[in-house]
Design a protein around this motif. Structure first.
Motif, PDB file in Angstrom:
ATOM      1  N   THR A  88      12.387  88.529  58.903  1.00 44.47           N
ATOM      2  CA  THR A  88      10.451  88.764  58.803  1.00 44.47           C
ATOM      3  C   THR A  88       9.861  89.629  58.485  1.00 44.47           C
ATOM      4  OG1 THR A  88      11.255  86.070  59.237  1.00 44.47           O
ATOM      5  CG2 THR A  88       8.698  87.021  59.029  1.00 44.47           C
TER       6      THR A  88
ATOM      7  N   VAL B  76       8.766  80.867  57.631  1.00 44.99           N
ATOM      8  CA  VAL B  76      10.112  81.497  55.973  1.00 44.99           C
ATOM      9  C   VAL B  76       9.214  81.542  55.099  1.00 44.99           C
ATOM     10  CG1 VAL B  76      11.512  80.568  57.128  1.00 44.99           C
ATOM     11  CG2 VAL B  76      10.289  78.687  55.990  1.00 44.99           C
ATOM     12  N   ASP B  77       7.657  80.512  54.675  1.00 47.52           N
ATOM     13  CA  ASP B  77       6.561  80.992  54.164  1.00 47.52           C
ATOM     14  C   ASP B  77       6.146  82.514  53.522  1.00 47.52           C
ATOM     15  OD1 ASP B  77       6.617  78.067  54.333  1.00 47.52           O
ATOM     16  OD2 ASP B  77       4.545  78.149  54.688  1.00 47.52           O
TER      17      ASP B  77
ATOM     18  N   LEU C 210       8.441  84.857  53.647  1.00 44.99           N
ATOM     19  CA  LEU C 210       9.171  85.174  53.291  1.00 44.99           C
ATOM     20  C   LEU C 210       9.730  85.641  51.522  1.00 44.99           C
ATOM     21  CD1 LEU C 210      12.639  84.126  55.016  1.00 44.99           C
ATOM     22  CD2 LEU C 210      11.257  85.811  55.873  1.00 44.99           C
ATOM     23  N   ASP C 211       9.974  86.341  50.388  1.00 46.17           N
ATOM     24  CA  ASP C 211      10.272  86.491  49.427  1.00 46.17           C
ATOM     25  C   ASP C 211      11.323  87.142  48.445  1.00 46.17           C
ATOM     26  OD1 ASP C 211       9.769  89.178  50.398  1.00 46.17           O
ATOM     27  OD2 ASP C 211       7.941  89.272  48.959  1.00 46.17           O
TER      28      ASP C 211
ATOM     29  N   ARG D 244      14.547  84.781  50.758  1.00 44.61           N
ATOM     30  CA  ARG D 244      13.649  83.457  51.143  1.00 44.61           C
ATOM     31  C   ARG D 244      14.176  82.832  49.953  1.00 44.61           C
ATOM     32  NH1 ARG D 244       8.581  80.381  51.466  1.00 44.61           N
ATOM     33  NH2 ARG D 244       9.004  78.808  49.856  1.00 44.61           N
ATOM     34  N   ARG D 245      15.526  83.464  49.440  1.00 40.47           N
ATOM     35  CA  ARG D 245      16.367  82.254  48.324  1.00 40.47           C
ATOM     36  C   ARG D 245      17.244  82.435  49.480  1.00 40.47           C
ATOM     37  NH1 ARG D 245      14.465  84.993  44.251  1.00 40.47           N
ATOM     38  NH2 ARG D 245      16.709  86.844  44.077  1.00 40.47           N
TER      39      ARG D 245
END
Length: 184
Positions: A120, A163-164, A166-167, A171-172
Motif C-alpha cells: 500500500t 485497500v481503497d 490501491l489501484d 487492487r484486483r
C-alpha cells in the motif's frame, strides 16, 4: 491497523478495559464517516481503555472507533516510527493536517481484514491534530510505520479502508484475496 510484526499480548498486559468485537470488512459501519465526539467524560475514557485492550488482544498497532462498531471519531495507536521510537496514545476528533514526503509502498494490514496484507502506498511523514479524552489539544507527528498508522486510522474515520487506496493490478489482487478469504 495490523501490527507489521506481531509481538504478542505482553505489550498490552494489565491495561484496564474490556475487549470489544472488531467489525470486519462488509460491515456498513466501516464505510460510515464518523461523527465528532462532543462529550468528554469518564465514559469516553473507558472507551479509550476498551479500544486499547481490543487493539492489543488483536495484536494491532492502531484501532479506530468504527472498527468496534461506534461511528465516533477517535483512534488509539501503539507503534514505532522509522527510528524505532515507540509511540502510544489516542486522538479524539483527529484531522490529518499533513501527509507528505516520499511515497513508500510497503505491506499493510488491517484488523478489519484479518490475515491479509497488501503493498500500500503511504507518505513517509504525517501529522494529526485533535484532542485527548479530556478535550486537551494534541498534535501527533510520525514518520515511517507510525506515519502509515496515522494515515490508516484517520482514513477509517472517514469511512475508508486501506485497500481503497490501491489501484490497477494491486487492487484486483486484493479484491480477489478478500473474496477468497470471505468464502473460506
Amino acid at each position: 491497523m495490523a501490527r507489521a510484526t506481531p509481538r504478542g499480548r505482553a505489550r498490552g498486559a494489565g491495561h484496564p478495559g474490556t475487549a470489544r468485537p472488531i467489525r470486519r470488512l462488509g460491515d456498513p459501519v466501516l464505510r460510515t464517516a464518523c461523527d465528532p465526539v462532543r462529550t468528554f467524560d469518564a465514559a469516553l475514557e473507558r472507551l479509550v481503555d476498551d479500544m486499547f485492550v481490543t487493539m492489543y488482544e488483536a495484536e494491532g498497532a492502531g484501532l479506530a472507533g468504527n472498527q468496534i462498531g461506534l461511528a465516533r471519531s477517535l483512534f488509539v495507536y501503539d507503534c514505532e516510527d522509522d527510528k524505532g521510537r515507540r509511540h502510544v496514545g489516542h486522538v479524539v476528533n483527529p484531522v490529518l493536517v499533513a501527509a507528505d514526503g516520499d511515497t513508500l509502498v510497503e505491506p499493510e494490514g488491517c484488523l478489519s481484514l484479518p490475515g491479509l496484507r497488501f503493498d500500500t502506498p503511504r507518505y513517509a511523514h504525517a501529522v494529526v491534530e485533535g484532542v485527548d479524552a479530556k478535550g486537551r489539544p494534541v498534535r501527533v507527528e510520525g514518520t515511517g510505520y507510525f506515519a502509515r498508522c496515522l494515515q490508516h486510522e484517520t482514513g477509517h474515520l472517514d469511512g475508508r479502508v486501506y485497500v481503497d487506496g490501491l489501484d490497477g493490478d494491486a487492487r484486483r489482487a486484493a479484491m480477489r484475496a478478500i473474496r477468497e478469504s470471505a468464502r473460506g
